[in-house]
Enzyme design. Structure first.
Site, mmCIF file in Angstrom:
data_model
loop_
_atom_site.group_PDB
_atom_site.id
_atom_site.type_symbol
_atom_site.label_atom_id
_atom_site.label_comp_id
_atom_site.label_asym_id
_atom_site.label_seq_id
_atom_site.Cartn_x
_atom_site.Cartn_y
_atom_site.Cartn_z
ATOM 1 N N HIS A 14 0.807 -1.217 0.000
ATOM 2 C CA HIS A 14 0.000 0.000 0.000
ATOM 3 C C HIS A 14 0.847 1.278 0.000
ATOM 4 O O HIS A 14 0.566 2.213 -0.744
ATOM 5 C CB HIS A 14 -0.952 0.011 1.201
ATOM 6 C CG HIS A 14 -1.967 -1.084 1.161
ATOM 7 N ND1 HIS A 14 -1.718 -2.336 1.710
ATOM 8 C CD2 HIS A 14 -3.209 -1.133 0.632
ATOM 9 C CE1 HIS A 14 -2.772 -3.099 1.520
ATOM 10 N NE2 HIS A 14 -3.693 -2.404 0.866
ATOM 11 N N GLU A 84 2.562 -1.600 7.753
ATOM 12 C CA GLU A 84 3.616 -1.575 6.742
ATOM 13 C C GLU A 84 4.823 -0.769 7.204
ATOM 14 O O GLU A 84 5.973 -1.104 6.879
ATOM 15 C CB GLU A 84 3.050 -1.061 5.421
ATOM 16 C CG GLU A 84 1.998 -2.018 4.857
ATOM 17 C CD GLU A 84 1.553 -1.704 3.445
ATOM 18 O OE1 GLU A 84 0.820 -2.528 2.866
ATOM 19 O OE2 GLU A 84 1.950 -0.644 2.890
ATOM 20 N N ARG A 172 -23.110 14.031 15.110
ATOM 21 C CA ARG A 172 -23.697 14.952 14.137
ATOM 22 C C ARG A 172 -24.866 14.257 13.431
ATOM 23 O O ARG A 172 -24.793 13.057 13.163
ATOM 24 C CB ARG A 172 -22.666 15.365 13.081
ATOM 25 C CG ARG A 172 -21.472 16.141 13.607
ATOM 26 C CD ARG A 172 -20.524 16.495 12.471
ATOM 27 N NE ARG A 172 -19.412 17.308 12.926
ATOM 28 C CZ ARG A 172 -18.233 16.841 13.329
ATOM 29 N NH1 ARG A 172 -18.016 15.528 13.318
ATOM 30 N NH2 ARG A 172 -17.284 17.654 13.721
#
Length: 278
Positions: A14, A84, A172
Protein backbone atom coordinates in the site's frame (compact mmCIF):
# COMPACT_ATOMS: atom_id res chain seq x y z
CA UNK A 1 4.71 -13.49 -4.28
CA UNK A 2 2.84 -14.09 -1.01
CA UNK A 3 -0.79 -13.12 -0.52
CA UNK A 4 -0.35 -13.21 3.26
CA UNK A 5 2.22 -10.39 3.21
CA UNK A 6 1.96 -8.80 -0.23
CA UNK A 7 4.95 -6.98 -1.69
CA UNK A 8 5.42 -5.42 -5.12
CA UNK A 9 8.96 -5.15 -6.44
CA UNK A 10 10.36 -5.38 -2.92
CA UNK A 11 8.03 -2.66 -1.65
CA UNK A 12 5.14 -2.93 0.77
CA UNK A 13 1.86 -3.14 -1.10
CA UNK A 14 0.00 0.00 0.00
CA UNK A 15 2.72 2.51 0.87
CA UNK A 16 4.86 1.43 -2.10
CA UNK A 17 7.99 2.02 -0.01
CA UNK A 18 10.90 -0.33 0.47
CA UNK A 19 13.76 -0.97 2.90
CA UNK A 20 15.63 2.25 3.69
CA UNK A 21 12.80 4.48 2.48
CA UNK A 22 11.36 5.21 5.92
CA UNK A 23 12.97 6.63 9.06
CA UNK A 24 12.50 5.10 12.52
CA UNK A 25 10.49 8.19 13.59
CA UNK A 26 7.32 8.76 11.58
CA UNK A 27 4.73 11.53 11.70
CA UNK A 28 1.34 10.24 10.59
CA UNK A 29 -1.15 12.90 9.49
CA UNK A 30 -4.42 11.76 8.00
CA UNK A 31 -4.42 14.31 5.17
CA UNK A 32 -1.98 13.56 2.28
CA UNK A 33 -1.59 17.31 1.68
CA UNK A 34 -0.24 17.72 5.20
CA UNK A 35 2.86 15.62 4.42
CA UNK A 36 4.72 18.23 2.31
CA UNK A 37 3.47 20.86 4.76
CA UNK A 38 5.23 18.96 7.55
CA UNK A 39 8.37 18.40 5.47
CA UNK A 40 8.83 22.09 4.66
CA UNK A 41 10.19 22.54 8.20
CA UNK A 42 12.89 19.89 7.73
CA UNK A 43 16.54 20.47 6.87
CA UNK A 44 16.35 17.72 4.25
CA UNK A 45 13.29 16.24 2.58
CA UNK A 46 12.59 13.94 -0.34
CA UNK A 47 9.34 12.47 -1.64
CA UNK A 48 9.39 8.67 -1.45
CA UNK A 49 6.05 7.48 -2.78
CA UNK A 50 2.45 8.44 -3.50
CA UNK A 51 -0.07 5.62 -3.68
CA UNK A 52 -3.78 5.84 -2.89
CA UNK A 53 -4.18 7.91 0.32
CA UNK A 54 -0.58 7.24 1.34
CA UNK A 55 2.01 9.96 0.68
CA UNK A 56 5.50 9.39 2.08
CA UNK A 57 8.37 11.84 2.58
CA UNK A 58 11.67 11.11 4.35
CA UNK A 59 14.44 13.43 5.49
CA UNK A 60 16.15 14.97 8.49
CA UNK A 61 14.99 17.50 11.05
CA UNK A 62 17.67 19.12 13.22
CA UNK A 63 19.79 15.97 13.06
CA UNK A 64 16.97 13.49 13.54
CA UNK A 65 15.96 11.02 10.82
CA UNK A 66 12.28 11.59 10.13
CA UNK A 67 9.46 10.50 7.83
CA UNK A 68 5.91 11.69 7.32
CA UNK A 69 3.30 9.28 5.98
CA UNK A 70 -0.36 10.12 5.49
CA UNK A 71 -2.78 7.49 6.76
CA UNK A 72 -6.00 8.66 5.14
CA UNK A 73 -9.22 8.89 7.13
CA UNK A 74 -10.14 6.40 9.83
CA UNK A 75 -8.78 3.36 11.63
CA UNK A 76 -8.70 0.79 8.81
CA UNK A 77 -6.50 2.93 6.57
CA UNK A 78 -4.30 3.91 9.54
CA UNK A 79 -3.88 0.24 10.53
CA UNK A 80 -2.56 -0.60 7.07
CA UNK A 81 -0.05 2.25 7.23
CA UNK A 82 1.24 1.34 10.70
CA UNK A 83 1.56 -2.36 9.83
CA UNK A 84 3.62 -1.57 6.74
CA UNK A 85 5.71 1.06 8.53
CA UNK A 86 6.56 -1.45 11.25
CA UNK A 87 7.62 -3.89 8.54
CA UNK A 88 9.97 -1.19 7.19
CA UNK A 89 11.59 -0.65 10.59
CA UNK A 90 9.74 2.33 12.06
CA UNK A 91 9.43 2.28 15.85
CA UNK A 92 7.95 5.65 16.84
CA UNK A 93 4.71 7.15 15.51
CA UNK A 94 3.23 10.58 16.16
CA UNK A 95 -0.20 11.31 14.77
CA UNK A 96 -0.47 14.94 13.59
CA UNK A 97 -4.18 15.50 13.22
CA UNK A 98 -7.11 17.87 13.35
CA UNK A 99 -9.77 17.46 15.96
CA UNK A 100 -12.97 18.71 17.54
CA UNK A 101 -12.70 19.78 21.17
CA UNK A 102 -15.25 18.47 23.68
CA UNK A 103 -14.54 20.95 26.47
CA UNK A 104 -15.65 24.59 26.40
CA UNK A 105 -12.35 25.82 27.83
CA UNK A 106 -10.34 24.51 24.87
CA UNK A 107 -9.99 27.30 22.34
CA UNK A 108 -10.19 26.76 18.60
CA UNK A 109 -6.55 26.87 17.50
CA UNK A 110 -5.16 25.21 20.64
CA UNK A 111 -3.32 21.91 20.34
CA UNK A 112 -4.23 18.75 22.24
CA UNK A 113 -1.70 16.09 23.19
CA UNK A 114 -3.55 12.83 23.64
CA UNK A 115 -2.40 10.37 26.31
CA UNK A 116 -4.89 7.72 25.20
CA UNK A 117 -8.10 7.20 23.28
CA UNK A 118 -11.56 5.74 23.76
CA UNK A 119 -11.72 2.89 21.25
CA UNK A 120 -14.74 3.72 19.09
CA UNK A 121 -12.51 3.35 16.00
CA UNK A 122 -13.48 -0.22 15.09
CA UNK A 123 -10.14 -1.20 13.56
CA UNK A 124 -8.39 -1.73 16.90
CA UNK A 125 -10.88 -4.50 17.66
CA UNK A 126 -9.00 -6.65 15.13
CA UNK A 127 -5.94 -6.46 17.42
CA UNK A 128 -7.26 -6.61 20.97
CA UNK A 129 -10.33 -7.16 23.08
CA UNK A 130 -12.34 -4.04 24.04
CA UNK A 131 -10.80 -3.95 27.54
CA UNK A 132 -7.28 -3.49 26.11
CA UNK A 133 -6.40 0.22 26.51
CA UNK A 134 -5.31 2.50 23.68
CA UNK A 135 -2.56 4.44 25.45
CA UNK A 136 0.25 6.63 24.19
CA UNK A 137 3.90 6.09 25.08
CA UNK A 138 4.87 8.21 28.08
CA UNK A 139 8.10 9.10 26.27
CA UNK A 140 6.24 10.45 23.26
CA UNK A 141 3.78 12.37 25.44
CA UNK A 142 6.63 13.94 27.43
CA UNK A 143 8.48 14.88 24.23
CA UNK A 144 5.33 16.50 22.82
CA UNK A 145 4.71 18.45 26.03
CA UNK A 146 8.36 19.55 26.13
CA UNK A 147 8.18 20.68 22.50
CA UNK A 148 4.96 22.63 23.11
CA UNK A 149 6.52 24.35 26.10
CA UNK A 150 9.68 25.26 24.17
CA UNK A 151 7.64 26.63 21.26
CA UNK A 152 5.27 28.52 23.57
CA UNK A 153 2.25 26.79 22.01
CA UNK A 154 -0.99 26.68 24.02
CA UNK A 155 -1.72 22.99 24.67
CA UNK A 156 -3.86 20.55 26.66
CA UNK A 157 -3.13 16.96 27.69
CA UNK A 158 -5.69 14.18 28.03
CA UNK A 159 -7.88 11.57 26.39
CA UNK A 160 -9.39 11.53 22.90
CA UNK A 161 -12.32 9.57 21.57
CA UNK A 162 -11.44 7.91 18.26
CA UNK A 163 -14.53 7.22 16.17
CA UNK A 164 -15.17 5.15 13.07
CA UNK A 165 -17.37 7.86 11.54
CA UNK A 166 -17.18 11.66 11.27
CA UNK A 167 -20.89 12.40 11.17
CA UNK A 168 -23.25 10.10 13.10
CA UNK A 169 -20.36 8.55 15.04
CA UNK A 170 -19.45 11.96 16.47
CA UNK A 171 -23.00 12.97 17.30
CA UNK A 172 -23.70 14.95 14.14
CA UNK A 173 -26.99 14.34 12.33
CA UNK A 174 -26.54 12.24 9.21
CA UNK A 175 -28.49 12.41 5.96
CA UNK A 176 -32.16 13.29 6.53
CA UNK A 177 -31.16 14.12 10.14
CA UNK A 178 -30.66 10.44 10.95
CA UNK A 179 -29.23 9.99 14.44
CA UNK A 180 -29.47 6.75 16.45
CA UNK A 181 -30.43 7.13 20.12
CA UNK A 182 -26.98 6.21 21.46
CA UNK A 183 -25.32 8.98 19.44
CA UNK A 184 -27.62 11.86 20.34
CA UNK A 185 -25.90 12.85 23.57
CA UNK A 186 -22.42 11.47 22.95
CA UNK A 187 -20.78 14.92 23.04
CA UNK A 188 -22.11 15.67 26.53
CA UNK A 189 -21.47 12.12 27.73
CA UNK A 190 -17.81 12.16 26.75
CA UNK A 191 -17.37 15.74 27.92
CA UNK A 192 -18.65 14.75 31.38
CA UNK A 193 -15.96 12.04 31.47
CA UNK A 194 -13.25 14.67 30.79
CA UNK A 195 -12.55 13.36 27.29
CA UNK A 196 -10.94 16.29 25.47
CA UNK A 197 -11.60 15.69 21.80
CA UNK A 198 -13.00 13.69 18.91
CA UNK A 199 -10.71 12.30 16.20
CA UNK A 200 -10.54 9.12 14.11
CA UNK A 201 -7.14 7.39 14.12
CA UNK A 202 -5.33 7.63 17.47
CA UNK A 203 -6.93 4.57 19.09
CA UNK A 204 -5.91 2.40 16.15
CA UNK A 205 -2.35 3.69 16.07
CA UNK A 206 -1.86 3.46 19.85
CA UNK A 207 -3.28 -0.06 20.06
CA UNK A 208 -1.17 -1.47 17.23
CA UNK A 209 1.96 0.26 18.54
CA UNK A 210 1.45 -1.22 22.00
CA UNK A 211 0.74 -4.71 20.66
CA UNK A 212 4.06 -4.64 18.79
CA UNK A 213 6.15 -2.89 21.45
CA UNK A 214 6.49 0.34 19.47
CA UNK A 215 5.90 3.92 20.65
CA UNK A 216 3.05 6.19 19.64
CA UNK A 217 1.50 9.50 20.56
CA UNK A 218 -0.50 12.26 18.98
CA UNK A 219 -0.82 16.02 18.75
CA UNK A 220 -4.04 17.46 17.37
CA UNK A 221 -5.01 20.94 16.22
CA UNK A 222 -8.41 21.88 17.60
CA UNK A 223 -10.07 23.25 14.48
CA UNK A 224 -13.51 22.99 16.07
CA UNK A 225 -15.22 23.06 19.44
CA UNK A 226 -18.32 20.89 19.63
CA UNK A 227 -19.54 22.50 22.85
CA UNK A 228 -19.37 26.10 21.57
CA UNK A 229 -20.14 25.13 17.94
CA UNK A 230 -17.09 26.95 16.53
CA UNK A 231 -15.23 25.80 13.42
CA UNK A 232 -12.08 27.30 11.81
CA UNK A 233 -10.72 24.76 9.27
CA UNK A 234 -6.97 25.44 9.56
CA UNK A 235 -6.70 26.76 13.11
CA UNK A 236 -3.61 25.54 14.96
CA UNK A 237 -2.44 23.12 12.26
CA UNK A 238 1.00 24.69 11.86
CA UNK A 239 1.45 24.72 15.65
CA UNK A 240 0.67 20.99 15.79
CA UNK A 241 3.14 20.35 12.97
CA UNK A 242 5.90 22.34 14.67
CA UNK A 243 5.32 20.55 17.98
CA UNK A 244 5.44 17.13 16.29
CA UNK A 245 8.67 17.89 14.41
CA UNK A 246 10.34 19.17 17.58
CA UNK A 247 9.16 16.12 19.51
CA UNK A 248 10.98 13.87 17.03
CA UNK A 249 14.17 15.85 17.54
CA UNK A 250 13.79 15.54 21.32
CA UNK A 251 13.02 11.80 21.19
CA UNK A 252 16.01 11.18 18.95
CA UNK A 253 18.31 13.00 21.38
CA UNK A 254 16.86 11.10 24.35
CA UNK A 255 17.25 7.81 22.52
CA UNK A 256 20.90 8.53 21.82
CA UNK A 257 21.55 9.22 25.51
CA UNK A 258 19.63 6.07 26.50
CA UNK A 259 21.77 4.03 24.12
CA UNK A 260 24.94 5.48 25.60
CA UNK A 261 23.78 4.63 29.12
CA UNK A 262 22.53 1.20 28.05
CA UNK A 263 19.01 2.07 29.20
CA UNK A 264 15.80 0.84 27.66
CA UNK A 265 13.52 3.48 29.16
CA UNK A 266 13.58 7.23 29.64
CA UNK A 267 14.63 8.13 33.19
CA UNK A 268 15.38 11.32 35.12
CA UNK A 269 19.09 10.59 34.61
CA UNK A 270 18.57 10.70 30.84
CA UNK A 271 16.71 14.01 31.10
CA UNK A 272 19.42 15.50 33.33
CA UNK A 273 22.14 14.56 30.83
CA UNK A 274 20.03 15.96 27.99
CA UNK A 275 19.61 19.28 29.80
CA UNK A 276 23.36 19.46 30.55
CA UNK A 277 24.22 18.93 26.86
CA UNK A 278 22.00 21.75 25.62
Amino acid sequence: MSASRPMVGGKVYHLMAGPGDVAPYVLTPGDPDRVPRIAKYWNEARPVATHREYVTYTGKYRGAPISAVSTGIGGPAAAIAIEELLTLGAHTFIRVGTTGALQEWIRVGDVIINTGAVRFDGASNAYAMPEYPAVASYEVVLALVTAAEELNVRYHVGLAASTADFYVGQGRPGFNNYQPPWARDIVNTLSSMNVLNFEMEAATIYTIANVHGARAGGVMAAIANRKTNEFVPDAGVDDAIRVANEAVRILHEWDQIKQGLNLRYLTMNVIRQWIMKR
